[in-house]
Design a protein around this motif. Structure first.
Motif, PDB file in Angstrom:
ATOM      1  N   VAL A 153      36.899  37.598  36.740  1.00  0.00           N
ATOM      2  CA  VAL A 153      38.111  37.361  35.953  1.00  0.00           C
ATOM      3  C   VAL A 153      37.885  36.198  35.005  1.00  0.00           C
ATOM      4  N   GLY A 154      38.770  36.120  34.020  1.00  0.00           N
ATOM      5  CA  GLY A 154      38.702  35.030  33.061  1.00  0.00           C
ATOM      6  C   GLY A 154      37.720  35.301  31.936  1.00  0.00           C
ATOM      7  N   PRO A 155      37.675  34.408  30.953  1.00  0.00           N
ATOM      8  CA  PRO A 155      36.761  34.567  29.811  1.00  0.00           C
ATOM      9  C   PRO A 155      35.307  34.603  30.273  1.00  0.00           C
ATOM     10  N   GLY A 156      34.611  35.656  29.885  1.00  0.00           N
ATOM     11  CA  GLY A 156      33.209  35.768  30.237  1.00  0.00           C
ATOM     12  C   GLY A 156      32.944  35.938  31.715  1.00  0.00           C
ATOM     13  N   GLY A 157      33.980  36.299  32.480  1.00  0.00           N
ATOM     14  CA  GLY A 157      33.804  36.463  33.922  1.00  0.00           C
ATOM     15  C   GLY A 157      33.508  35.156  34.626  1.00  0.00           C
ATOM     16  N   ALA A 158      34.085  34.052  34.115  1.00  0.00           N
ATOM     17  CA  ALA A 158      33.812  32.734  34.698  1.00  0.00           C
ATOM     18  C   ALA A 158      34.418  32.572  36.083  1.00  0.00           C
ATOM     19  N   GLY A 159      35.420  33.402  36.415  1.00  0.00           N
ATOM     20  CA  GLY A 159      36.053  33.296  37.727  1.00  0.00           C
ATOM     21  C   GLY A 159      35.735  34.504  38.593  1.00  0.00           C
ATOM     22  N   GLN A 160      35.932  34.338  39.885  1.00  0.00           N
ATOM     23  CA  GLN A 160      35.743  35.442  40.816  1.00  0.00           C
ATOM     24  C   GLN A 160      36.937  35.529  41.743  1.00  0.00           C
ATOM     25  N   LEU A 161      37.547  36.701  41.747  1.00  0.00           N
ATOM     26  CA  LEU A 161      38.699  36.966  42.593  1.00  0.00           C
ATOM     27  C   LEU A 161      38.232  37.802  43.791  1.00  0.00           C
ATOM     28  N   THR A 162      38.556  37.357  44.982  1.00  0.00           N
ATOM     29  CA  THR A 162      38.191  38.071  46.202  1.00  0.00           C
ATOM     30  C   THR A 162      39.445  38.652  46.827  1.00  0.00           C
ATOM     31  N   LEU A 163      39.428  39.956  47.038  1.00  0.00           N
ATOM     32  CA  LEU A 163      40.558  40.656  47.640  1.00  0.00           C
ATOM     33  C   LEU A 163      40.137  41.249  48.978  1.00  0.00           C
ATOM     34  N   ARG A 164      41.094  41.314  49.894  1.00  0.00           N
ATOM     35  CA  ARG A 164      40.822  41.893  51.209  1.00  0.00           C
ATOM     36  C   ARG A 164      41.920  42.904  51.532  1.00  0.00           C
ATOM     37  N   PRO A 165      41.546  44.136  51.912  1.00  0.00           N
ATOM     38  CA  PRO A 165      42.571  45.122  52.260  1.00  0.00           C
ATOM     39  C   PRO A 165      43.280  44.752  53.556  1.00  0.00           C
ATOM     40  N   VAL A 166      44.587  44.948  53.558  1.00  0.00           N
ATOM     41  CA  VAL A 166      45.415  44.642  54.722  1.00  0.00           C
ATOM     42  C   VAL A 166      46.182  45.910  55.105  1.00  0.00           C
ATOM     43  N   LEU A 167      46.063  46.294  56.365  1.00  0.00           N
ATOM     44  CA  LEU A 167      46.779  47.456  56.886  1.00  0.00           C
ATOM     45  C   LEU A 167      47.927  46.987  57.770  1.00  0.00           C
ATOM     46  N   ALA A 168      49.155  47.322  57.364  1.00  0.00           N
ATOM     47  CA  ALA A 168      50.329  46.904  58.137  1.00  0.00           C
ATOM     48  C   ALA A 168      51.442  47.917  57.933  1.00  0.00           C
ATOM     49  N   ASP A 169      52.080  48.307  59.027  1.00  0.00           N
ATOM     50  CA  ASP A 169      53.216  49.231  58.982  1.00  0.00           C
ATOM     51  C   ASP A 169      52.873  50.535  58.268  1.00  0.00           C
ATOM     52  N   GLY A 170      51.642  51.006  58.441  1.00  0.00           N
ATOM     53  CA  GLY A 170      51.256  52.283  57.866  1.00  0.00           C
ATOM     54  C   GLY A 170      50.972  52.245  56.382  1.00  0.00           C
ATOM     55  N   ARG A 171      50.881  51.065  55.793  1.00  0.00           N
ATOM     56  CA  ARG A 171      50.593  50.939  54.369  1.00  0.00           C
ATOM     57  C   ARG A 171      49.409  49.995  54.168  1.00  0.00           C
ATOM     58  N   VAL A 172      48.736  50.156  53.033  1.00  0.00           N
ATOM     59  CA  VAL A 172      47.588  49.320  52.697  1.00  0.00           C
ATOM     60  C   VAL A 172      47.897  48.528  51.442  1.00  0.00           C
ATOM     61  N   THR A 173      47.652  47.229  51.500  1.00  0.00           N
ATOM     62  CA  THR A 173      47.767  46.372  50.325  1.00  0.00           C
ATOM     63  C   THR A 173      46.469  45.583  50.180  1.00  0.00           C
ATOM     64  N   LEU A 174      46.257  45.057  48.990  1.00  0.00           N
ATOM     65  CA  LEU A 174      45.106  44.202  48.726  1.00  0.00           C
ATOM     66  C   LEU A 174      45.606  42.773  48.586  1.00  0.00           C
ATOM     67  N   ALA A 175      45.240  41.934  49.531  1.00  0.00           N
ATOM     68  CA  ALA A 175      45.676  40.537  49.515  1.00  0.00           C
ATOM     69  C   ALA A 175      44.605  39.666  48.877  1.00  0.00           C
ATOM     70  N   VAL A 176      45.045  38.643  48.143  1.00  0.00           N
ATOM     71  CA  VAL A 176      44.113  37.693  47.529  1.00  0.00           C
ATOM     72  C   VAL A 176      43.505  36.834  48.622  1.00  0.00           C
ATOM     73  N   ASP A 177      42.187  36.911  48.754  1.00  0.00           N
ATOM     74  CA  ASP A 177      41.476  36.171  49.801  1.00  0.00           C
ATOM     75  C   ASP A 177      40.838  34.895  49.258  1.00  0.00           C
ATOM     76  N   GLY A 178      40.755  34.796  47.947  1.00  0.00           N
ATOM     77  CA  GLY A 178      40.186  33.603  47.343  1.00  0.00           C
ATOM     78  C   GLY A 178      40.024  33.774  45.852  1.00  0.00           C
ATOM     79  N   LEU A 179      40.062  32.648  45.138  1.00  0.00           N
ATOM     80  CA  LEU A 179      39.878  32.649  43.692  1.00  0.00           C
ATOM     81  C   LEU A 179      39.078  31.412  43.300  1.00  0.00           C
ATOM     82  N   THR A 180      37.975  31.632  42.635  1.00  0.00           N
ATOM     83  CA  THR A 180      37.158  30.512  42.171  1.00  0.00           C
ATOM     84  C   THR A 180      37.016  30.584  40.658  1.00  0.00           C
ATOM     85  N   LEU A 181      36.929  29.417  40.048  1.00  0.00           N
ATOM     86  CA  LEU A 181      36.732  29.314  38.606  1.00  0.00           C
ATOM     87  C   LEU A 181      35.650  28.265  38.361  1.00  0.00           C
TER      88      LEU A 181
END
Length: 235
Positions: A153-181
Motif C-alpha cells: 500500500v501507499g506510494p510505490g508500495g512503501a507500506g505493507q498491510l497484513t490481513l488475517r481471515p477471521v471465522l465467527a458466527d458462520g461468516r468470514v471477515t479479513l481483519a487488519v493484523d498489522g500495517l507498516t510504513l
C-alpha cells in the motif's frame, strides 16, 4: 407359356420406412433436447432469483434429466457454479456449490447445501480499495504458512498491510493484523477502513445465500478458500 411372377420392390419400401423412422427419432431427440434445455433454464432462474449474490455467470448441472426430475418436482442433486459471485466487499468470487434434495413444488426447498468459495488475490485487492478508497493498493500476495494476506500500500508500495481471515458466527471477515510504513508500525485506523475489517458493507444482507454458513477458511497461494454448509431451507 407360363409368365414369371412380378418381383415386388421390397428394398425401396424398407428404405422409406427406415428413413421415416429415423426422421421421427431425430425430431423426438430434438424435442427432448429443447425440453431439457427449458427445464434447466427454469431451475437456473429459480436459483438465480433466490441467490442474486451468485452473479450473472451461474451454471446449473444435474446427474440426471432435469426435465424428468422437474416433472417429479424433486431433484436429488444440483451442482451450481459461478465465477462472478459477491460477498461483502469482495466480488468475482469463484463458487462451486451442491444442493441436495431440491423440491420444486408449491414452495421450492433444499434439504442441504455445500459450497467451496475462492476469493482470488485480485478480488481481495479490489475489496481493500473499496474499504479504504483513499489508500493506494498495489499487489496482493498470500503467506499460507502464517495464514495471512499481504498487500503493498501507499506510494510505490512503501507500506505493507497484513490481513488475517477471521471465522465467527458462520461468516468470514479479513481483519487488519498489522500495517507498516517504511518498515515502521502504523496504527490500523490510518487506513480509514473504519472497523479495521473487510466485512460486509453497510446495509448488506447478514446471511450468505442459500442459508450457507462458513465452516472453515484457508489461506492458499491463489487466495482465500472458504468451505460452507447449510441445512434445510425454503427458497
Amino acid at each position: 407359356m407360363k409368365r414369371r411372377p412380378k418381383k415386388t420392390r421390397v428394398l425401396p419400401r424398407r428404405r422409406r420406412a427406415l428413413t421415416v423412422t429415423a426422421a421421427v427419432a431425430l425430431v423426438a431427440v430434438l424435442a427432448a433436447g429443447a425440453a431439457e434445455f427449458t427445464a434447466r433454464y427454469i431451475v437456473r432462474s429459480r436459483i438465480a432469483e433466490a441467490a442474486p449474490a451468485l452473479g450473472d455467470d451461474v451454471a446449473v448441472g444435474s446427474d440426471g434429466w432435469v426435465l424428468w426430475e422437474l416433472l417429479r418436482e424433486r431433484v436429488p442433486r444440483l451442482d451450481i457454479s459461478s465465477d462472478d459471485a459477491r460477498a461483502g466487499r469482495l466480488d468475482h468470487l469463484r463458487v462451486r456449490a451442491r444442493l441436495d434434495d431440491v423440491r420444486l413444488g408449491g414452495k421450492t426447498g433444499v434439504g442441504a447445501s455445500h459450497a467451496q468459495v475462492t476469493a482470488p488475490t485480485e478480488s481481495i485487492a479490489a475489496g481493500i480499495r473499496a474499504a479504504a478508497p483513499s489508500v493506494r493498493v498495489g499487489a496482493v500476495t498470500t503467506d499460507p504458512a502464517r495464514g495471512t494476506v499481504l498487500a503493498s500500500v501507499g506510494p510505490g508500495g512503501a507500506g505493507q498491510l497484513t490481513l488475517r481471515p477471521v471465522l465467527a458466527d458462520g461468516r468470514v471477515t479479513l481483519a487488519v493484523d498489522g500495517l507498516t510504513l517504511f518498515g515502521r508500525s502504523v496504527p490500523a485506523d490510518r487506513l480509514g477502513a473504519g472497523t479495521g475489517t473487510l466485512g460486509a458493507e453497510p446495509g448488506a444482507p447478514k446471511e450468505y445465500p442459500l442459508g450457507l454458513k462458513a465452516t472453515s477458511v484457508r489461506v492458499e497461494s491463489d487466495g482465500l478458500h472458504v468451505d460452507l454448509a447449510g441445512g434445510p431451507l425454503t427458497l
